[in-house]
Design an enzyme around this catalytic site. Structure first.
Site, PDB file in Angstrom:
ATOM      1  N   LYS A 114     -17.688  33.221   7.478  1.00  0.00           N
ATOM      2  CA  LYS A 114     -17.627  32.852   6.119  1.00  0.00           C
ATOM      3  C   LYS A 114     -18.707  32.099   5.431  1.00  0.00           C
ATOM      4  CE  LYS A 114     -12.101  33.144   5.564  1.00  0.00           C
ATOM      5  NZ  LYS A 114     -11.549  32.478   5.014  1.00  0.00           N
ATOM      6  N   LYS A 196     -10.191  48.473  10.309  1.00  0.00           N
ATOM      7  CA  LYS A 196      -9.472  47.959   9.769  1.00  0.00           C
ATOM      8  C   LYS A 196      -9.337  48.357   8.356  1.00  0.00           C
ATOM      9  CE  LYS A 196      -6.799  43.264   8.874  1.00  0.00           C
ATOM     10  NZ  LYS A 196      -6.651  42.099   9.613  1.00  0.00           N
ATOM     11  N   LYS A 199      -9.188  44.311   2.148  1.00  0.00           N
ATOM     12  CA  LYS A 199      -9.027  43.893   0.609  1.00  0.00           C
ATOM     13  C   LYS A 199     -10.186  44.150   0.031  1.00  0.00           C
ATOM     14  CE  LYS A 199      -6.631  39.922   2.127  1.00  0.00           C
ATOM     15  NZ  LYS A 199      -5.739  38.689   2.051  1.00  0.00           N
TER      16      LYS A 199
END
Ligand code: TRP
Length: 332
Positions: A114, A196, A199
């Site tokens: 992040k 995966k 979002k």
């Protein structure tokens, strides 16, 4: 209180949830709420570790709450609440900060990822994210925490912090265990089936959102990547695309993967993809209309949040009181 074991989980109210979140989290919570004393939180305090639009954050908090309830999470069975409504989270986080080392936070994989993605805003909250998560879990003396693989490291840190505190003082916190559920299968991207479903995928056709309308869902499934050959069999190594579609079908139809294989034996990919799309769309439609109905009833939502916050605050307050006593905070 009964003799059920306590379980804690939370989801951030950011972004749109995908069918992967449904399969990996919500569908499991539906089963867990009957067997455990469950706390499910909407982690809006975690969400602000990256910049949020305030109006959107507020709106998403409500729509996520409505979505949980629409999916079948029952506020009468479990404690469903919004994290910022319970001040004890921030309070315990502060204490736990003094039992956490800067070095170990800097080494967290998600923090490193992040920080790279939000290089313009590497704030203290982002680094403190795992400690707030530890506070969430430890406040409720949770034995179990159902989380995905991506949260394994955070759960490990929560355990370390609990043990550290217990060793310095005396047993105070239950040391939580991860519940890495096998059922509910991991769901991958429809366009890149080895990754995966996320979002925020690069290709919007790869992710199916719980808010997608019927046509969108079916279109995305029709475009899903399949594999060479023509057999519809579960073999994630050789047939990642078809296997992913079988997993999705299994979650949304309630059938096992073997049953699904038998059902589609000898049929073509096109027909198969359409069937999976229709099954998912059929499952989502009533959830979406129920969510809209709940969202329109602000009094009901406020009551759910109020009740949840009160129940959570009572449980959290007991733990915080013990902690303050042990560390020598004078009580009035
Ligand atoms: N960090 C978790 C996620 O992004 C959400 C979360 C916050 C959580 N607090 C938690 C999960 C406590 C489990 C327990 O998925």
């Amino acid at each position: 209180m009964d003799d059920k074991k306590t379980l804690y989980s939370a989801i951030q109210p950011t972004n749109n949830l995908t069918i992967g979140n449904y399969a990996g989290a919500i569908s499991n919570w539906l089963k867990l709420q009957n067997d455990y004393n469950c706390y499910f939180a909407i982690a809006n305090m975690h969400a602000i570790t990256v910049r949020q639009n305030p109006a959107e954050l507020r709106q998403k908090t409500l729509s996520m709450l409505a979505l949980y309830i629409a999916c079948g999470i029952d506020p009468a069975k479990c404690c469903l609440y919004v994290q910022s409504h319970v001040p004890a989270h921030a309070e315990l986080c502060w204490v736990l900060n003094t039992f956490t080392y800067v070095g170990e936070m800097e080494r967290m994989t998600q923090f490193k990822d992040k920080s790279a993605r939000h290089a313009e805003n590497v704030n203290m909250g982002l680094m403190d994210y795992p400690v707030l998560m530890a506070a969430d879990i430890l406040l409720y003396q949770a034995q179990f925490v159902p989380v995905g693989e991506d949260q394994r490291q955070h759960l490990e840190i929560a355990r370390d912090i609990a043990q550290r505190f217990n060793n310095v003082y005396s047993p105070t916190f239950t040391v939580p265990e991860g519940l890495f559920l096998k059922v509910g299968a991991k769901i991958n991207d429809l366009q890149e089936p080895s990754k995966k479903m996320s979002k925020s995928a690069e290709n919007p056709n790869g992710s199916v959102f719980l808010s997608d309308d019927r046509d969108t869902v079916i279109r995305k499934f029709k475009r899903a990547v399949t594999d060479s050959g023509s057999e519809i069999i579960y073999d994630p190594e050789r047939k990642p695309g078809v296997s992913n579609l079988l997993s999705i079908y299994s979650v949304f139809s309630g059938k096992t993967v073997e049953e699904a294989e038998r059902e589609f034996a000898g049929r073509g990919y096109g027909e198969f993809k359409l069937a999976v799309g229709e099954t998912v769309a059929d499952k989502l439609a009533p959830i979406q209309s129920e969510q809209a109905k709940i969202l329109a009833d602000k009094d009901y939502l406020n009551k759910v949040m109020q009740d949840g916050a009160e129940r959570a605050a009572r449980a959290a307050g007991r733990t915080l009181f013990k902690v303050y006593k042990k560390i020598g905070f004078y009580q009035i």
